[in-house]
Motif scaffolding. Structure first.
Motif, PDB file in Angstrom:
ATOM      1  N   PHE A 169       1.110  -0.938  -0.130  1.00  0.00           N
ATOM      2  CA  PHE A 169       0.036   0.008  -0.244  1.00  0.00           C
ATOM      3  C   PHE A 169       1.023   1.109  -0.126  1.00  0.00           C
ATOM      4  CE2 PHE A 169      -2.568  -3.554   1.511  1.00  0.00           C
ATOM      5  CZ  PHE A 169      -2.670  -3.875  -0.028  1.00  0.00           C
ATOM      6  N   PHE A 170       1.974   0.458  -0.429  1.00  0.00           N
ATOM      7  CA  PHE A 170       3.082   1.343  -0.578  1.00  0.00           C
ATOM      8  C   PHE A 170       3.059   2.490  -1.874  1.00  0.00           C
ATOM      9  CE2 PHE A 170       7.356   2.020  -2.901  1.00  0.00           C
ATOM     10  CZ  PHE A 170       7.759   2.540  -2.048  1.00  0.00           C
ATOM     11  N   CYS A 171       2.582   2.037  -2.782  1.00  0.00           N
ATOM     12  CA  CYS A 171       2.248   3.021  -3.854  1.00  0.00           C
ATOM     13  C   CYS A 171       1.398   4.012  -3.654  1.00  0.00           C
ATOM     14  CB  CYS A 171       1.812   2.227  -5.332  1.00  0.00           C
ATOM     15  SG  CYS A 171       0.454   1.372  -4.963  1.00  0.00           S
TER      16      CYS A 171
ATOM     17  N   ILE B 217      -4.573   4.442 -12.043  1.00  0.00           N
ATOM     18  CA  ILE B 217      -3.233   4.711 -11.729  1.00  0.00           C
ATOM     19  C   ILE B 217      -2.843   3.876 -10.439  1.00  0.00           C
ATOM     20  CG2 ILE B 217      -1.417   6.159 -11.277  1.00  0.00           C
ATOM     21  CD1 ILE B 217      -2.164   6.148 -14.362  1.00  0.00           C
ATOM     22  N   ARG B 218      -3.517   3.756  -9.359  1.00  0.00           N
ATOM     23  CA  ARG B 218      -3.599   3.117  -8.233  1.00  0.00           C
ATOM     24  C   ARG B 218      -3.645   1.703  -8.434  1.00  0.00           C
ATOM     25  NH1 ARG B 218      -6.403   6.553  -3.128  1.00  0.00           N
ATOM     26  NH2 ARG B 218      -5.503   8.479  -3.526  1.00  0.00           N
ATOM     27  N   PHE B 219      -4.401   1.451  -9.296  1.00  0.00           N
ATOM     28  CA  PHE B 219      -4.386   0.015  -9.659  1.00  0.00           C
ATOM     29  C   PHE B 219      -3.428  -0.352 -10.222  1.00  0.00           C
ATOM     30  CE2 PHE B 219      -5.844  -3.847 -11.779  1.00  0.00           C
ATOM     31  CZ  PHE B 219      -6.394  -4.616 -11.124  1.00  0.00           C
ATOM     32  N   VAL B 220      -2.955   0.245 -11.471  1.00  0.00           N
ATOM     33  CA  VAL B 220      -1.627  -0.184 -12.062  1.00  0.00           C
ATOM     34  C   VAL B 220      -0.433  -0.134 -11.189  1.00  0.00           C
ATOM     35  CG1 VAL B 220      -0.196   0.743 -13.610  1.00  0.00           C
ATOM     36  CG2 VAL B 220      -2.486   0.865 -14.327  1.00  0.00           C
ATOM     37  N   ASN B 221      -0.402   0.719 -10.363  1.00  0.00           N
ATOM     38  CA  ASN B 221       0.629   0.668  -9.362  1.00  0.00           C
ATOM     39  C   ASN B 221       0.872  -0.298  -8.344  1.00  0.00           C
ATOM     40  OD1 ASN B 221       2.188   2.999 -10.327  1.00  0.00           O
ATOM     41  ND2 ASN B 221       1.345   4.443  -9.019  1.00  0.00           N
ATOM     42  N   GLU B 222      -0.306  -0.894  -7.985  1.00  0.00           N
ATOM     43  CA  GLU B 222      -0.502  -2.077  -7.371  1.00  0.00           C
ATOM     44  C   GLU B 222       0.035  -3.325  -8.035  1.00  0.00           C
ATOM     45  OE1 GLU B 222      -4.640  -2.603  -6.082  1.00  0.00           O
ATOM     46  OE2 GLU B 222      -4.477  -0.846  -4.621  1.00  0.00           O
ATOM     47  N   SER B 223      -0.217  -3.488  -9.427  1.00  0.00           N
ATOM     48  CA  SER B 223       0.363  -4.356 -10.419  1.00  0.00           C
ATOM     49  C   SER B 223       1.907  -4.236 -10.514  1.00  0.00           C
ATOM     50  CB  SER B 223      -0.360  -4.540 -11.601  1.00  0.00           C
ATOM     51  OG  SER B 223      -1.828  -4.711 -11.315  1.00  0.00           O
TER      52      SER B 223
ATOM     53  N   LEU C  77       3.864  -3.093  -8.355  1.00  0.00           N
ATOM     54  CA  LEU C  77       4.252  -3.389  -7.019  1.00  0.00           C
ATOM     55  C   LEU C  77       4.592  -4.974  -6.826  1.00  0.00           C
ATOM     56  CD1 LEU C  77       5.385  -2.499  -4.214  1.00  0.00           C
ATOM     57  CD2 LEU C  77       3.283  -2.512  -3.258  1.00  0.00           C
ATOM     58  N   GLU C  78       3.520  -5.760  -7.516  1.00  0.00           N
ATOM     59  CA  GLU C  78       3.623  -7.062  -7.095  1.00  0.00           C
ATOM     60  C   GLU C  78       4.686  -7.792  -8.305  1.00  0.00           C
ATOM     61  OE1 GLU C  78      -0.339  -8.097  -8.355  1.00  0.00           O
ATOM     62  OE2 GLU C  78      -1.226  -7.574  -6.477  1.00  0.00           O
ATOM     63  N   ARG C  79       4.923  -6.858  -9.154  1.00  0.00           N
ATOM     64  CA  ARG C  79       5.954  -7.490 -10.059  1.00  0.00           C
ATOM     65  C   ARG C  79       7.379  -6.842  -9.675  1.00  0.00           C
ATOM     66  NH1 ARG C  79       1.551  -5.919 -13.757  1.00  0.00           N
ATOM     67  NH2 ARG C  79       1.011  -7.832 -14.818  1.00  0.00           N
ATOM     68  N   GLY C  80       7.307  -6.003  -8.715  1.00  0.00           N
ATOM     69  CA  GLY C  80       8.829  -5.596  -8.129  1.00  0.00           C
ATOM     70  C   GLY C  80       9.298  -4.297  -8.998  1.00  0.00           C
ATOM     71  N   ARG C  81       8.340  -3.617  -9.826  1.00  0.00           N
ATOM     72  CA  ARG C  81       8.680  -2.674 -10.739  1.00  0.00           C
ATOM     73  C   ARG C  81       8.187  -1.285  -9.917  1.00  0.00           C
ATOM     74  NH1 ARG C  81       5.952  -5.119 -15.922  1.00  0.00           N
ATOM     75  NH2 ARG C  81       7.037  -7.365 -15.909  1.00  0.00           N
TER      76      ARG C  81
END
Length: 247
Positions: free
Chosen positions: A9-11, A86-92, A94-98
């Motif tokens: 919930f970093f992003c 954009i928040r949803f994209v950033n959650e994805s 983060l899951e990929r370590g990007r």
């Protein structure tokens, strides 16, 4: 010409550049004159409080000319809809370590164009030009399918809400009289995603908050930002952005 197809919930702490400042949004904007002496694009530019991000995305996607020069019907998503995707994209991400997306320009213009085109339709259509839709009675009231300016098929219909008469006794539900489909009417734009197999078709609905604004080159309907995330199905947008490459 508009094509009508019958049935079927970093992003999160990152300050995104797509929003120029923190805003307080209100649903009730009062009564306004439906006519606007300008184009759809000019209306959006003028109302920067709700549409500054939308305007920038339109220009980034190369769709400004359509909204400035062509006769179209536009279901406009207000700025909070973009913050949510954009928040949803950033959650994805983060899951990929990007790295997180901090500017919407990091997502390719072709992706924005594809998904923004879902909201733009050839011709000038108001609420009275659409048929009834009831997601609980689709066999009878299913609206109609329309092709967007980019030939994407979307469903558009009018929700006929119920009218409730409580006989002057607020809070007492025992004497309520419900008149089916006799309440206010509300436009709804829907994306129908076919999951295939036993999952069938799922409806992603975007109800309209304000309808029938009439600029010179068509019709403008403003979506309820509380009930909508840009792109309708966030996973689909995030996947398209990833496949196109995020800068």
């Amino acid at each position: 010409m508009t094509k009508i197809i019958y049935p079927i919930f970093f992003c999160s702490i990152i300050s995104l550049a797509i929003c120029s400042c923190k805003k307080d949004y209100y649903t009730d904007t009062g009564i306004n004159d439906a006519n606007f002496d300008g184009t759809i694009m000019e209306y959006l530019v003028k109302d920067s409080f709700y549409f500054d991000t939308l305007v920038r995305v339109i220009r980034h996607a190369g769709l400004e000319s359509i909204l400035q020069n062509e006769q179209v019907t536009f279901f406009a998503p207000p700025d909070p809809c973009f913050d949510k995707i954009i928040r949803f994209v950033n959650e994805s991400q983060l899951e990929r370590g990007r790295d997180s997306v901090t500017r919407f320009e990091q997502i390719k213009p072709s992706v924005w164009k594809k998904f923004l085109s879902q909201y733009i339709f050839p011709g000038n259509r108001g609420l009275k030009d659409y048929t009834q839709v009831d997601t609980l009675a689709l066999d009878t009231y299913r609206g109609n399918l329309f092709e967007s300016v980019d030939n994407q098929v979307m469903n558009i219909g009018v929700i006929y809400n119920d009218a409730v008469n409580n006989n002057g006794t607020p809070g007492d539900l025992t004497d309520d009289i419900t008149l089916k489909y006799k309440g206010y009417r509300q436009l709804m734009l829907s994306y129908l995603y076919d999951f295939g197999g036993t999952f069938g078709v799922r409806w992603y609905n975007a109800p309209v908050a304000t309808s029938d604004i009439a600029p010179r080159n068509g019709r403008l309907h403003i979506l309820k930002y509380r009930n909508h995330t840009f792109g309708f199905y966030p996973f689909r947008f995030s996947q398209a952005a990833d496949e196109a490459g995020i800068d």
